[in-house]
Structures are given as structure tokens and as C-alpha cells.
Motif scaffolding. Structure first.
Motif, PDB file in Angstrom:
ATOM      1  N   LEU A  51      -1.611  16.900 -19.465  1.00  0.00           N
ATOM      2  CA  LEU A  51      -2.443  15.818 -19.138  1.00  0.00           C
ATOM      3  C   LEU A  51      -2.013  14.418 -19.670  1.00  0.00           C
ATOM      4  N   LEU A  52      -0.508  14.323 -20.556  1.00  0.00           N
ATOM      5  CA  LEU A  52      -0.263  13.452 -21.284  1.00  0.00           C
ATOM      6  C   LEU A  52       1.697  12.734 -20.704  1.00  0.00           C
ATOM      7  N   LYS A  53       2.063  13.634 -20.255  1.00  0.00           N
ATOM      8  CA  LYS A  53       2.887  13.772 -19.275  1.00  0.00           C
ATOM      9  C   LYS A  53       3.800  12.470 -18.924  1.00  0.00           C
ATOM     10  N   GLY A  54       2.739  11.982 -18.020  1.00  0.00           N
ATOM     11  CA  GLY A  54       3.644  10.686 -17.467  1.00  0.00           C
ATOM     12  C   GLY A  54       3.734   9.933 -18.644  1.00  0.00           C
ATOM     13  N   LEU A  55       3.637   9.651 -19.482  1.00  0.00           N
ATOM     14  CA  LEU A  55       3.881   8.620 -20.343  1.00  0.00           C
ATOM     15  C   LEU A  55       5.259   9.124 -21.187  1.00  0.00           C
ATOM     16  N   ASN A  56       5.730  10.304 -20.288  1.00  0.00           N
ATOM     17  CA  ASN A  56       7.457  10.050 -20.858  1.00  0.00           C
ATOM     18  C   ASN A  56       8.432   9.332 -19.887  1.00  0.00           C
ATOM     19  N   LYS A  57       6.988   9.487 -18.749  1.00  0.00           N
ATOM     20  CA  LYS A  57       8.351   8.767 -17.270  1.00  0.00           C
ATOM     21  C   LYS A  57       8.407   6.990 -18.052  1.00  0.00           C
ATOM     22  N   VAL A  58       7.065   6.625 -18.509  1.00  0.00           N
ATOM     23  CA  VAL A  58       7.084   5.206 -18.828  1.00  0.00           C
ATOM     24  C   VAL A  58       8.826   5.013 -19.434  1.00  0.00           C
ATOM     25  N   ASN A  59       8.236   5.892 -21.206  1.00  0.00           N
ATOM     26  CA  ASN A  59       9.999   6.282 -21.956  1.00  0.00           C
ATOM     27  C   ASN A  59      11.285   5.625 -20.511  1.00  0.00           C
ATOM     28  N   GLN A  60      11.471   7.154 -20.287  1.00  0.00           N
ATOM     29  CA  GLN A  60      12.593   7.494 -18.829  1.00  0.00           C
ATOM     30  C   GLN A  60      12.856   5.988 -18.327  1.00  0.00           C
ATOM     31  N   LEU A  61      11.947   5.478 -17.734  1.00  0.00           N
ATOM     32  CA  LEU A  61      12.254   4.004 -16.731  1.00  0.00           C
ATOM     33  C   LEU A  61      12.833   2.415 -17.753  1.00  0.00           C
ATOM     34  N   PHE A  62      12.162   2.718 -19.238  1.00  0.00           N
ATOM     35  CA  PHE A  62      12.910   1.719 -19.830  1.00  0.00           C
ATOM     36  C   PHE A  62      14.266   2.165 -20.230  1.00  0.00           C
ATOM     37  N   ASP A  63      14.605   3.711 -20.276  1.00  0.00           N
ATOM     38  CA  ASP A  63      16.014   3.955 -21.048  1.00  0.00           C
ATOM     39  C   ASP A  63      16.636   4.098 -19.730  1.00  0.00           C
ATOM     40  N   GLU A  64      16.213   4.680 -18.539  1.00  0.00           N
ATOM     41  CA  GLU A  64      17.458   4.133 -16.639  1.00  0.00           C
ATOM     42  C   GLU A  64      17.324   3.090 -16.427  1.00  0.00           C
ATOM     43  N   VAL A  65      16.234   2.117 -16.057  1.00  0.00           N
ATOM     44  CA  VAL A  65      15.977   1.181 -15.228  1.00  0.00           C
ATOM     45  C   VAL A  65      17.115   0.065 -15.910  1.00  0.00           C
ATOM     46  N   PRO A  66      17.476  -0.389 -17.192  1.00  0.00           N
ATOM     47  CA  PRO A  66      18.318  -0.792 -17.092  1.00  0.00           C
ATOM     48  C   PRO A  66      19.848  -0.684 -17.125  1.00  0.00           C
ATOM     49  N   ALA A  67      20.085   0.232 -16.721  1.00  0.00           N
ATOM     50  CA  ALA A  67      21.331   1.021 -16.544  1.00  0.00           C
ATOM     51  C   ALA A  67      22.052   1.024 -15.756  1.00  0.00           C
ATOM     52  N   LEU A  68      20.666   0.873 -14.001  1.00  0.00           N
ATOM     53  CA  LEU A  68      21.282   0.770 -12.952  1.00  0.00           C
ATOM     54  C   LEU A  68      22.080  -0.622 -12.676  1.00  0.00           C
ATOM     55  N   SER A  69      23.137  -0.721 -11.485  1.00  0.00           N
ATOM     56  CA  SER A  69      23.997  -1.933 -11.123  1.00  0.00           C
ATOM     57  C   SER A  69      22.924  -2.564 -10.777  1.00  0.00           C
ATOM     58  N   THR A  70      22.123  -2.217  -9.384  1.00  0.00           N
ATOM     59  CA  THR A  70      21.301  -3.433  -8.316  1.00  0.00           C
ATOM     60  C   THR A  70      20.248  -3.452  -8.643  1.00  0.00           C
ATOM     61  N   PRO A  71      19.502  -4.226  -7.710  1.00  0.00           N
ATOM     62  CA  PRO A  71      17.952  -4.281  -7.597  1.00  0.00           C
ATOM     63  C   PRO A  71      17.296  -3.568  -6.785  1.00  0.00           C
ATOM     64  N   TYR A  72      18.225  -2.094  -6.051  1.00  0.00           N
ATOM     65  CA  TYR A  72      17.615  -1.535  -5.319  1.00  0.00           C
ATOM     66  C   TYR A  72      17.466  -0.563  -6.028  1.00  0.00           C
ATOM     67  N   GLU A  73      18.149   0.032  -6.664  1.00  0.00           N
ATOM     68  CA  GLU A  73      18.016   1.236  -7.477  1.00  0.00           C
ATOM     69  C   GLU A  73      17.297   1.122  -8.973  1.00  0.00           C
ATOM     70  N   ARG A  74      17.238   0.165  -8.921  1.00  0.00           N
ATOM     71  CA  ARG A  74      15.877   0.244  -9.498  1.00  0.00           C
ATOM     72  C   ARG A  74      14.581   0.078  -9.195  1.00  0.00           C
ATOM     73  N   ALA A  75      14.615  -0.967  -8.092  1.00  0.00           N
ATOM     74  CA  ALA A  75      13.448  -0.314  -7.329  1.00  0.00           C
ATOM     75  C   ALA A  75      13.312   1.080  -7.087  1.00  0.00           C
ATOM     76  N   LEU A  76      14.207   1.702  -6.403  1.00  0.00           N
ATOM     77  CA  LEU A  76      14.299   2.947  -6.077  1.00  0.00           C
ATOM     78  C   LEU A  76      13.668   3.642  -7.163  1.00  0.00           C
ATOM     79  N   VAL A  77      14.217   4.159  -8.572  1.00  0.00           N
ATOM     80  CA  VAL A  77      13.744   4.771  -9.557  1.00  0.00           C
ATOM     81  C   VAL A  77      12.172   3.873 -10.148  1.00  0.00           C
TER      82      VAL A  77
END
Length: 138
Positions: A51-77
Motif C-alpha cells: 500500500l505505501l510502496k510509492g513512498l519509497n519512490k519519493v525517497n528514490q527521487l531525492f537520491d537519484e535526481v540530483p546526481a543526473l547531469s541534464t534537465p532532460y534526464e531529471r525530467a525523465l526520471v
């Protein structure tokens, strides 16, 4: 984690029962019906457990997005994860209705039934574009 282990075990039971229902459908329709009941029961049970597995994806966004190099990559993630979370959200609404927890009008149920597919398409399209980007930059 142990939660993921339990989910994997339930997934094995779920899809084994689906296979057994298919396998026994021609020879023993009553057995196929029992296997189908087990399949549907484990399917709904797994949805409740996640039921609350979607909250893990929010945490994953905070970990993954800042490490990406382009706005296009960030938008896709962000699109990929938002699509997945949206799909799960509407799937859970349908599950709550089927379980009798949240009653909805027929019109709302029809909308809830159709909407997860749109989110799933967004998620898959973003994943395909991320794969294409990775191939282009490799």
C-alpha cells in the motif's frame, strides 16, 4: 528486506496458482475455479501489503535526481517515478473499492479502472526514452 521477501514469495504463489488454473481448465473446471480464486486472493493481498510502496519512490527521487547531469534526464526520471506512483495510487483506490473499504459511484469506479493505464504508459515511455538516451550517450 523481509517485506520484499514475503512479497516475492506471495508472487510465486500468485503466479503458480495462475498457471495451475490455466493448466487444469480443460480437465477439471472446478479445480481451475479454485486455483483462480487463490490467484485473485493473493493478487489482492499483495496489493494490500504494498500500500505505501510509492513512498519509497519519493525517497528514490531525492537520491537519484540530483546526481543526473541534464534537465532532460531529471525530467525523465521524475516522469517515470510519477507514472509509477500514479499507477499504484489508482490501483490501490480500485483495490479499496473491491475490498469494500471505500465505496464509489459506478462513474468513479469506471474512471479508477481506466486511469492506471495512462500512468503506466507515462512510466514506460519515460523508461524507453531513458534507455534511448543511455544508448545515445554510451
Amino acid at each position: 528486506s523481509s517485506v520484499e521477501g514475503r512479497d516475492k514469495m506471495m508472487k510465486v504463489v500468485q503466479f503458480a496458482s495462475r498457471f495451475m488454473a490455466w493448466h487444469s481448465a480443460a480437465r477439471d473446471p472446478a479445480a481451475a475455479q479454485r486455483w483462480t480464486g487463490l490467484y485473485r486472493s493473493t493478487q489482492e493481498g499483495r496489493k494490500s501489503a504494498r500500500l505505501l510502496k510509492g513512498l519509497n519512490k519519493v525517497n528514490q527521487l531525492f537520491d537519484e535526481v540530483p546526481a543526473l547531469s541534464t534537465p532532460y534526464e531529471r525530467a525523465l526520471v521524475v516522469a517515470q517515478q510519477a507514472g509509477l506512483v500514479g499507477h499504484w495510487h489508482y490501483d490501490y483506490l480500485g483495490h479499496a473499492h473491491r475490498a469494500g473499504f471505500a465505496q464509489r459511484s459506478d462513474r468513479e469506479v469506471e474512471r479508477i479502472r481506466r486511469t492506471p493505464a495512462y500512468f503506466w504508459c507515462v512510466c514506460n515511455l519515460a523508461q524507453i526514452l531513458r534507455g534511448e538516451l543511455a544508448l545515445r550517450t554510451a
